[in-house]
Design a protein around this motif. Structure first.
Motif, PDB file in Angstrom:
ATOM      1  N   ILE A  20       0.838  -1.206   0.000  1.00  0.00           N
ATOM      2  CA  ILE A  20       0.000   0.000   0.000  1.00  0.00           C
ATOM      3  C   ILE A  20       0.868   1.251   0.000  1.00  0.00           C
ATOM      4  O   ILE A  20       0.624   2.200  -0.769  1.00  0.00           O
ATOM      5  CB  ILE A  20      -0.936  -0.017   1.223  1.00  0.00           C
ATOM      6  N   TRP A  21       1.888   1.268   0.844  1.00  0.00           N
ATOM      7  CA  TRP A  21       2.757   2.446   0.925  1.00  0.00           C
ATOM      8  C   TRP A  21       3.496   2.681  -0.398  1.00  0.00           C
ATOM      9  O   TRP A  21       3.574   3.819  -0.865  1.00  0.00           O
ATOM     10  CB  TRP A  21       3.756   2.260   2.069  1.00  0.00           C
ATOM     11  N   SER A  42       1.246   8.844  11.392  1.00  0.00           N
ATOM     12  CA  SER A  42       1.402   8.211  12.706  1.00  0.00           C
ATOM     13  C   SER A  42       0.506   8.877  13.749  1.00  0.00           C
ATOM     14  O   SER A  42      -0.083   8.198  14.596  1.00  0.00           O
ATOM     15  CB  SER A  42       2.869   8.268  13.143  1.00  0.00           C
ATOM     16  N   VAL A  43       0.385  10.196  13.669  1.00  0.00           N
ATOM     17  CA  VAL A  43      -0.473  10.914  14.618  1.00  0.00           C
ATOM     18  C   VAL A  43      -1.944  10.587  14.364  1.00  0.00           C
ATOM     19  O   VAL A  43      -2.722  10.356  15.304  1.00  0.00           O
ATOM     20  CB  VAL A  43      -0.232  12.432  14.520  1.00  0.00           C
ATOM     21  N   GLN A  44      -2.347  10.554  13.099  1.00  0.00           N
ATOM     22  CA  GLN A  44      -3.729  10.243  12.762  1.00  0.00           C
ATOM     23  C   GLN A  44      -4.099   8.819  13.159  1.00  0.00           C
ATOM     24  O   GLN A  44      -5.244   8.552  13.528  1.00  0.00           O
ATOM     25  CB  GLN A  44      -3.942  10.446  11.258  1.00  0.00           C
ATOM     26  N   THR A  45      -3.142   7.913  13.090  1.00  0.00           N
ATOM     27  CA  THR A  45      -3.404   6.518  13.441  1.00  0.00           C
ATOM     28  C   THR A  45      -3.583   6.334  14.940  1.00  0.00           C
ATOM     29  O   THR A  45      -4.298   5.422  15.377  1.00  0.00           O
ATOM     30  CB  THR A  45      -2.244   5.632  12.946  1.00  0.00           C
ATOM     31  N   GLN A 376      -5.753   3.652   8.192  1.00  0.00           N
ATOM     32  CA  GLN A 376      -5.408   5.065   8.074  1.00  0.00           C
ATOM     33  C   GLN A 376      -4.523   5.323   6.874  1.00  0.00           C
ATOM     34  O   GLN A 376      -4.590   6.401   6.269  1.00  0.00           O
ATOM     35  CB  GLN A 376      -4.720   5.540   9.355  1.00  0.00           C
ATOM     36  N   SER A 377      -3.698   4.353   6.497  1.00  0.00           N
ATOM     37  CA  SER A 377      -2.873   4.505   5.303  1.00  0.00           C
ATOM     38  C   SER A 377      -3.741   4.584   4.049  1.00  0.00           C
ATOM     39  O   SER A 377      -3.484   5.393   3.145  1.00  0.00           O
ATOM     40  CB  SER A 377      -1.886   3.331   5.176  1.00  0.00           C
ATOM     41  N   LEU A 378      -4.765   3.741   3.998  1.00  0.00           N
ATOM     42  CA  LEU A 378      -5.700   3.798   2.875  1.00  0.00           C
ATOM     43  C   LEU A 378      -6.399   5.149   2.807  1.00  0.00           C
ATOM     44  O   LEU A 378      -6.488   5.778   1.742  1.00  0.00           O
ATOM     45  CB  LEU A 378      -6.734   2.677   2.988  1.00  0.00           C
ATOM     46  N   VAL A 379      -6.902   5.593   3.960  1.00  0.00           N
ATOM     47  CA  VAL A 379      -7.625   6.864   4.002  1.00  0.00           C
ATOM     48  C   VAL A 379      -6.696   8.016   3.636  1.00  0.00           C
ATOM     49  O   VAL A 379      -7.029   8.871   2.797  1.00  0.00           O
ATOM     50  CB  VAL A 379      -8.239   7.084   5.402  1.00  0.00           C
ATOM     51  N   SER A 380      -5.513   8.055   4.246  1.00  0.00           N
ATOM     52  CA  SER A 380      -4.576   9.148   4.000  1.00  0.00           C
ATOM     53  C   SER A 380      -4.096   9.154   2.557  1.00  0.00           C
ATOM     54  O   SER A 380      -4.017  10.216   1.908  1.00  0.00           O
ATOM     55  CB  SER A 380      -3.381   9.029   4.950  1.00  0.00           C
ATOM     56  N   GLY A 381      -3.769   7.976   2.030  1.00  0.00           N
ATOM     57  CA  GLY A 381      -3.273   7.900   0.663  1.00  0.00           C
ATOM     58  C   GLY A 381      -4.315   8.330  -0.358  1.00  0.00           C
ATOM     59  O   GLY A 381      -4.001   9.071  -1.308  1.00  0.00           O
ATOM     60  N   MET A 382      -5.551   7.902  -0.169  1.00  0.00           N
ATOM     61  CA  MET A 382      -6.600   8.253  -1.120  1.00  0.00           C
ATOM     62  C   MET A 382      -6.970   9.733  -1.012  1.00  0.00           C
ATOM     63  O   MET A 382      -7.301  10.376  -2.013  1.00  0.00           O
ATOM     64  CB  MET A 382      -7.825   7.372  -0.904  1.00  0.00           C
TER      65      MET A 382
END
Length: 415
Positions: A20-21, A42-45, A376-382
């Motif tokens: 994903i990354w 990291s903060v959002q997670t 959160q990676s999915l949300v942040s990336g999109m």
């Protein structure tokens, strides 16, 4: 892989996270893997991961808590009103006092424990299904949040309290971050060595030395890389210049560069993760929760007070929702009536993606934290690629259904 004795599901999640990354980094021309974005990620997670550790225990005990998002909203609003209005005005003690953040934190944790305990009593002792109780809590506590604030935003929070939400000043700094990273590596090595000795003392088979060394090396490398990323994210130039002026530092020609370090919410998340892991694996209540999830009737017949244990799982969940409310409110430096909306879905998804089974009895705390990072990676990336929120929700929903489907297939084959 047999020699390493690695959990294949956990390894699969790590590989999925890496994919994903890399995919988002390529699509964003290198923005996703930048130190700034990873630090913010990291903060959002942190807020989701903290609650996901508690949701593991809830789901393992064959229950569910749909009210955690509303709990974040009502607790965050209560803490904001308490420190911004009650302490300085109603009690006449003044604003921004040294004790304000401590009293506010204790106040929020007490509310979280009380609200979680209330749901736990209804589920465990009254016998109302947890789905119904927490669905009602989702609606009731959201409405209470709006009534408390009259739909307005409460701001001007205590300056020390806001440091718990991160930011340049709300972080460990470069030196302390490296010390924390070194201690984490030392703890990892110590854990591997002590576990090897314990297994030998009981006559259990142990991993080969090369396998132990490989796990230790990879783990320490990951920790030090994370610290390096955190320290690579610099303070804004304006703040760094002001810091130089305040401390009498001669600013170099290119400007003063100060590494931010590990954010306070991340430290809180790691601390909660360690405590919840100990609770789930090293304490009696953790073993009871897993026993209840595996077979409730057998657990009760063996002498476990199942009602009390289930009530305490909701108390723990309420306290963790309060911790998440502290992070969210401090990060925004305000409380809004919409805070925490939809968080329950992300929390449940993080726990399930992390390997927690809705059938009960199966789940891990590290897996839930990793699941929160994946979500959160999915949300942040999109969002970085400017996808619509509807598309983001579709992606999270597909991943959640896929994780539950995979768990179902694995359990069916095992049986």
């Amino acid at each position: 892989m047999r020699s390493l004795e690695v959990d294949t599901r956990l390894l699969g999640m790590i590989i999925a996270l890496i994919v994903i990354w890399i995919a988002f980094d390529i699509a964003s021309n290198g923005l996703f893997m930048s130190s700034r974005n990873l630090w913010n990620l990291s903060v959002q997670t942190s807020a989701v991961a903290v609650m996901a550790t508690g949701m593991v225990l809830i789901i393992v005990s064959r229950n569910i808590d749909l009210s955690v998002g509303s709990l974040v909203g009502v607790i965050g609003m209560a803490m904001a009103i308490f420190q911004a209005r009650l302490i300085p005005t109603t009690f006449g003690l003044g604003f921004d006092q040294p004790y304000t953040w401590i009293v506010t934190l204790a106040f929020g944790l007490a509310i979280g424990a009380a609200l979680g305990g209330f749901s736990g009593v209804l589920v465990a002792y009254v016998g109302i299904p947890s789905f119904v109780v927490t669905l009602g809590g989702l609606l009731v506590w959201r409405a209470v949040t709006i009534i408390m604030s009259s739909g307005q935003t409460v701001s001007q929070l205590d300056s020390t309290f806001t440091l718990l939400g991160g930011g340049p000043n709300g972080s460990a700094g470069e030196t302390v971050s490296w010390i924390i990273g070194g201690l984490a590596c030392a703890a990892l090595v110590y854990g591997l060595v002590s576990n090897r000795r314990r297994r030998r003392s009981y006559g259990f088979p142990v991993r080969a030395w090369w396998a132990e060394a490989s796990i230790g090396f990879i783990g320490c490398a990951a920790v030090l890389w994370a610290v390096w990323i955190a320290n690579s994210y610099p303070w804004p130039k304006a703040l760094a210049s002001q810091y130089a002026v305040d401390n009498g530092i001669i600013e170099p020609e290119g400007g003063l560069i100060i590494g931010t370090g590990i954010a306070n919410p991340v430290l809180i998340m790691l601390g909660v993760g360690v405590l919840m892991t100990i609770l789930a694996t090293r304490r009696r209540i953790g073993r009871y929760i897993f026993a209840i999830g595996g077979n409730p009737e057998a657990a009760e017949l063996s002498g476990i007070n199942t009602r009390r244990v289930i009530m305490w799982t909701f108390v723990i969940m309420g306290v963790l929702a309060a911790v998440s409310a502290v992070i969210s409110t401090a990060r925004l430096q305000s409380a809004t009536s919409g805070s925490g909306t939809g968080a329950e879905l992300q929390v449940i998804a993080a726990a399930v993606i992390g390997g927690t089974s809705f059938a009960g009895g199966i789940g891990t705390i590290p897996g839930a934290i990793l699941g929160a990072l994946i979500i959160q990676s999915l949300v942040s990336g999109m969002q970085l690629l400017r996808f619509d929120n509807s598309v983001v929700d579709i992606a999270v929903g597909v991943v959640l259904v896929g994780a539950v489907g995979l768990d179902t297939v694995i359990r069916r084959r095992a049986s």
